[in-house]
Design a protein around this motif. Structure first.
Motif, mmCIF file in Angstrom:
data_model
loop_
_atom_site.group_PDB
_atom_site.id
_atom_site.type_symbol
_atom_site.label_atom_id
_atom_site.label_comp_id
_atom_site.label_asym_id
_atom_site.label_seq_id
_atom_site.Cartn_x
_atom_site.Cartn_y
_atom_site.Cartn_z
ATOM 1 N N GLU A 1 0.871 -1.162 0.000
ATOM 2 C CA GLU A 1 0.000 0.000 0.000
ATOM 3 C C GLU A 1 0.913 1.218 0.000
ATOM 4 O OE1 GLU A 1 -3.973 -1.333 2.314
ATOM 5 O OE2 GLU A 1 -2.170 -1.211 3.556
ATOM 6 N N ARG B 1 -5.103 -6.817 2.078
ATOM 7 C CA ARG B 1 -6.031 -5.824 1.509
ATOM 8 C C ARG B 1 -5.812 -5.678 0.004
ATOM 9 N NH1 ARG B 1 -4.855 -3.433 6.575
ATOM 10 N NH2 ARG B 1 -3.161 -2.196 5.677
ATOM 11 N N LYS C 1 -8.397 -6.485 -3.120
ATOM 12 C CA LYS C 1 -8.716 -5.514 -4.177
ATOM 13 C C LYS C 1 -8.493 -6.126 -5.562
ATOM 14 C CE LYS C 1 -7.615 -1.187 -1.862
ATOM 15 N NZ LYS C 1 -6.721 -0.028 -1.869
#
Length: 128
Positions: free
Chosen positions: A41, A119, A123
């Motif tokens: 991220e 995460r 996605k």
């Protein structure tokens, strides 16, 4: 102290939500192959890169990773790159003053990075 190079994005940029990679390389004439790490991220990528280059003569380039699912999509992105265009970025998204000094805070823990991996995987596989 090393150098961190990244894109300057407006706060609402959809590019910030993409997976990000870090490419570490030599700042001097040292001869070794660059190391590519990620995906992360964006906040994790920035913090990790900053922590690594803080005390070493390295360059870290933090950039978005485009999860393209087919040959046609990859060829389209190559054509855009050759033309010097990126449909996700406006001219003001790129820092014209060169490398941007960032203060991303403390590096994430291994557990935080692994949670980020989860995460990102969600996605990429669920479209979420």
């Amino acid at each position: 102290m090393g150098t961190l190079v990244t894109l300057h994005l407006p706060p609402d940029s959809p590019v910030a939500d993409l997976p990000w990679i870090i490419t570490f390389g030599a700042l001097d004439d040292e001869d070794w192959a660059p190391l590519v790490c990620g995906p992360y991220e964006r906040p994790h990528a920035l913090a990790l890169a900053q922590a690594v280059v803080a005390d070493e003569d390295l360059m870290a380039v933090v950039e978005p990773l485009l999860p393209l699912a087919g040959v046609a999509a990859i060829r389209d992105e190559i054509a855009l790159a050759r033309a010097g265009q990126d449909p996700e970025l406006d001219a003001e998204d790129i820092d014209a003053d060169g490398p941007r000094r960032t203060s991303p805070g403390r590096p994430p823990t291994e557990a935080e990075v692994r949670a980020g991996f989860e995460r990102l995987a969600a996605k990429l596989t669920d479209g979420g």
